[in-house]
Design an enzyme around this catalytic site. Structure first.
Site, PDB file in Angstrom:
ATOM      1  CB  SER A 158      -0.711   0.076   1.037  1.00 15.44           C
ATOM      2  OG  SER A 158      -1.214   1.273   1.439  1.00 15.44           O
ATOM      3  CG  HIS A 217      -3.946  -1.345  -1.300  1.00 16.83           C
ATOM      4  ND1 HIS A 217      -5.242  -2.048  -1.477  1.00 16.83           N
ATOM      5  CD2 HIS A 217      -4.304  -0.482  -0.440  1.00 16.83           C
ATOM      6  CE1 HIS A 217      -6.217  -1.868  -0.686  1.00 16.83           C
ATOM      7  NE2 HIS A 217      -5.550  -0.726  -0.033  1.00 16.83           N
ATOM      8  CG  ASP A 234      -5.151   2.718   1.175  1.00 16.96           C
ATOM      9  OD1 ASP A 234      -6.188   2.051   1.144  1.00 16.96           O
ATOM     10  OD2 ASP A 234      -4.058   2.178   1.732  1.00 16.96           O
ATOM     11  CG  MET A 239      -7.657   7.599   2.760  1.00 17.21           C
ATOM     12  SD  MET A 239      -6.896   7.953   4.203  1.00 17.21           S
ATOM     13  CE  MET A 239      -5.838   6.558   4.356  1.00 17.21           C
ATOM     14  CG  HIS A 299      -9.508   0.435  -0.008  1.00 10.62           C
ATOM     15  ND1 HIS A 299      -8.607   0.320   1.050  1.00 10.62           N
ATOM     16  CD2 HIS A 299     -10.517   0.504   0.295  1.00 10.62           C
ATOM     17  CE1 HIS A 299      -9.613  -0.087   2.089  1.00 10.62           C
ATOM     18  NE2 HIS A 299     -10.715   0.427   1.411  1.00 10.62           N
ATOM     19  CG  MET A 334     -10.936   3.661   2.443  1.00 15.50           C
ATOM     20  SD  MET A 334      -9.424   3.636   3.701  1.00 15.50           S
ATOM     21  CE  MET A 334      -8.204   3.657   2.532  1.00 15.50           C
ATOM     22  CG  MET A 349     -11.515  -2.120   5.965  1.00 11.21           C
ATOM     23  SD  MET A 349     -10.096  -1.446   5.017  1.00 11.21           S
ATOM     24  CE  MET A 349      -8.823  -0.870   6.432  1.00 11.21           C
ATOM     25  N   GLY A 356      -8.472   4.508   7.370  1.00 11.79           N
ATOM     26  CA  GLY A 356      -8.236   5.828   7.491  1.00 11.79           C
ATOM     27  C   GLY A 356      -6.487   6.122   7.816  1.00 11.79           C
ATOM     28  N   GLY A 396      -0.193   1.833   9.745  1.00 12.18           N
ATOM     29  CA  GLY A 396       0.522   1.685  10.781  1.00 12.18           C
ATOM     30  C   GLY A 396      -0.128   1.258  12.104  1.00 12.18           C
ATOM     31  CG  ASP A 449      -6.313  -2.605   3.429  1.00 16.82           C
ATOM     32  OD1 ASP A 449      -4.890  -2.390   3.923  1.00 16.82           O
ATOM     33  OD2 ASP A 449      -6.769  -1.606   2.897  1.00 16.82           O
ATOM     34  N   GLY A 450      -4.735  -4.133   6.569  1.00 16.72           N
ATOM     35  CA  GLY A 450      -4.535  -3.333   8.033  1.00 16.72           C
ATOM     36  C   GLY A 450      -3.966  -4.112   8.826  1.00 16.72           C
ATOM     37  N   GLY A 451      -2.486  -3.590   9.195  1.00 19.00           N
ATOM     38  CA  GLY A 451      -1.975  -4.412  10.280  1.00 19.00           C
ATOM     39  C   GLY A 451      -1.382  -5.770   9.750  1.00 19.00           C
ATOM     40  N   GLY A 504       1.140  -1.791   4.115  1.00 21.15           N
ATOM     41  CA  GLY A 504       1.958  -0.675   3.942  1.00 21.15           C
ATOM     42  C   GLY A 504       3.287  -0.745   4.742  1.00 21.15           C
ATOM     43  CB  SER A 505       3.815  -0.138   8.130  1.00 20.22           C
ATOM     44  OG  SER A 505       2.582   0.403   8.374  1.00 20.22           O
TER      45      SER A 505
HETATM   46  C1  DX5 Z   1      -5.721   1.768   6.156  1.00 15.23           C
HETATM   47  C2  DX5 Z   1      -5.611   1.554   4.758  1.00 15.23           C
HETATM   48  C3  DX5 Z   1      -4.522   0.436   4.276  1.00 15.23           C
HETATM   49  C4  DX5 Z   1      -3.092   0.963   4.774  1.00 15.23           C
HETATM   50  C5  DX5 Z   1      -2.714  -0.119   5.582  1.00 15.23           C
HETATM   51  O1  DX5 Z   1      -7.031   2.547   6.172  1.00 15.23           O
HETATM   52  O2  DX5 Z   1      -6.742   1.231   3.719  1.00 15.23           O
HETATM   53  O3  DX5 Z   1      -4.561   0.056   3.130  1.00 15.23           O
HETATM   54  O4  DX5 Z   1      -2.117   1.264   3.954  1.00 15.23           O
HETATM   55  O5  DX5 Z   1      -1.564   0.200   6.290  1.00 15.23           O
HETATM   56  P1  DX5 Z   1      -0.601  -0.934   7.157  1.00 15.23           P
HETATM   57  O6  DX5 Z   1      -0.320  -2.057   6.596  1.00 15.23           O
HETATM   58  O7  DX5 Z   1       0.451   0.028   7.679  1.00 15.23           O
HETATM   59  O8  DX5 Z   1      -1.497  -1.269   8.598  1.00 15.23           O
HETATM   60 ZN    ZN Z   2      -6.570  -0.249   1.969  1.00 15.61          ZN
END
Ligand code: DX5
Ligand code: ZN
Length: 218
Positions: A9, A34, A36, A38, A67, A69, A138, A143, A146, A176-178, A198-199
């Site tokens: 991401s 990916h 995002d 927003m 994605h 959001m 999710m 949003g 990390g 998606d997320g963590g 992402g991270s």
């Molecule tokens: C969060 C996003 C994710 C985000 C994940 O709202 O939809 O795609 O980039 O980031 P990490 O992998 O750092 O949790």
């Molecule tokens: Zn995402």
């Protein structure tokens, strides 16, 4: 090693050099990018729009996984299709006419995805599942990058995989997320197909190794 699709991401990348970031995804061996989007309403942050995605398209051959959001996703899909998105995922919480929206994404020649936030029950997707190519679960509140994964969300992945089998459906399941090396393993055990990170990707010095580890390799 699993054959999970890895989708870094760019939310976690340096926004002053996103072209380089998506090129790095290609070099790492990950299959998807990916993206995002927003809007400052559905979620507090604001990232980028279709012009950024169009400009990034020539920097990567990876599948572009957008994605949304955002509120009113139906107003945005044509622009992201034009920009070169391959998958366009909207939130079920942001959309009354999800069936019409999924069909309009298909009519644009793209693959529709649907997403749900941690507090939305899986039952909210019951009617839309036959009309999508991707379900993005999710695993944090959307949003921000990390955050730590909410473990209860993994159960949704398990139940979704069971429902897919039982109903003879054919969509990919993404988390998606963590997602990091440890949570990726739990998600893989729950039958996830796509790991969005992402991270864990952009924070790693060796991105090839990060991709390998997310797939469960050494
Ligand atoms: C969060 C996003 C994710 C985000 C994940 O709202 O939809 O795609 O980039 O980031 P990490 O992998 O750092 O949790
Ligand atoms: Zn995402």
């Amino acid at each position: 090693m699993s054959n999970c699709i890895i989708a870094p991401s760019v939310l976690a990348a340096d926004f002053s050099n996103l072209g380089r970031a998506v090129a790095e995804v290609d070099e790492s061996g990950a299959e998807w990018v990916h993206l995002d989007v927003m809007d400052g309403s559905f979620v507090p942050g604001i990232t980028f729009g279709a012009k950024a995605v169009a400009d990034l398209r020539s920097h990567s051959r990876a599948v572009f996984d957008v994605h949304l959001m955002t509120d009113n996703p139906e107003n945005l899909v044509a622009a992201f299709a034009e920009a070169g998105a391959d998958y366009i995922t909207f939130h079920i919480e942001a959309c009354v006419h999800a069936n019409r929206l999924a069909q309009s994404i298909r009519a644009l020649g793209k693959k529709p995805g649907v997403s749900l936030v941690p507090s939305t029950p899986l039952s909210a997707l019951e009617e839309i599942l036959p009309f999508v190519d991707l379900v993005l679960v999710m695993t944090v509140n959307p949003g921000f990058g990390g955050q730590s994964m909410i473990p209860a969300c993994l159960d949704k992945i398990r139940r979704l995989a069971a429902a897919r089998k039982e109903r003879g459906l054919d969509f990919l399941i993404a988390a998606d997320g963590g997602i990091n090396e440890a949570t990726a393993q739990v998600a893989r055990d729950a039958s996830v197909d796509v790991l969005i990170a992402g991270s864990a990707f952009f924070g790693a010095a060796d991105r090839k190794a990060a991709v390998r580890r997310l797939r469960g390799g050494a």
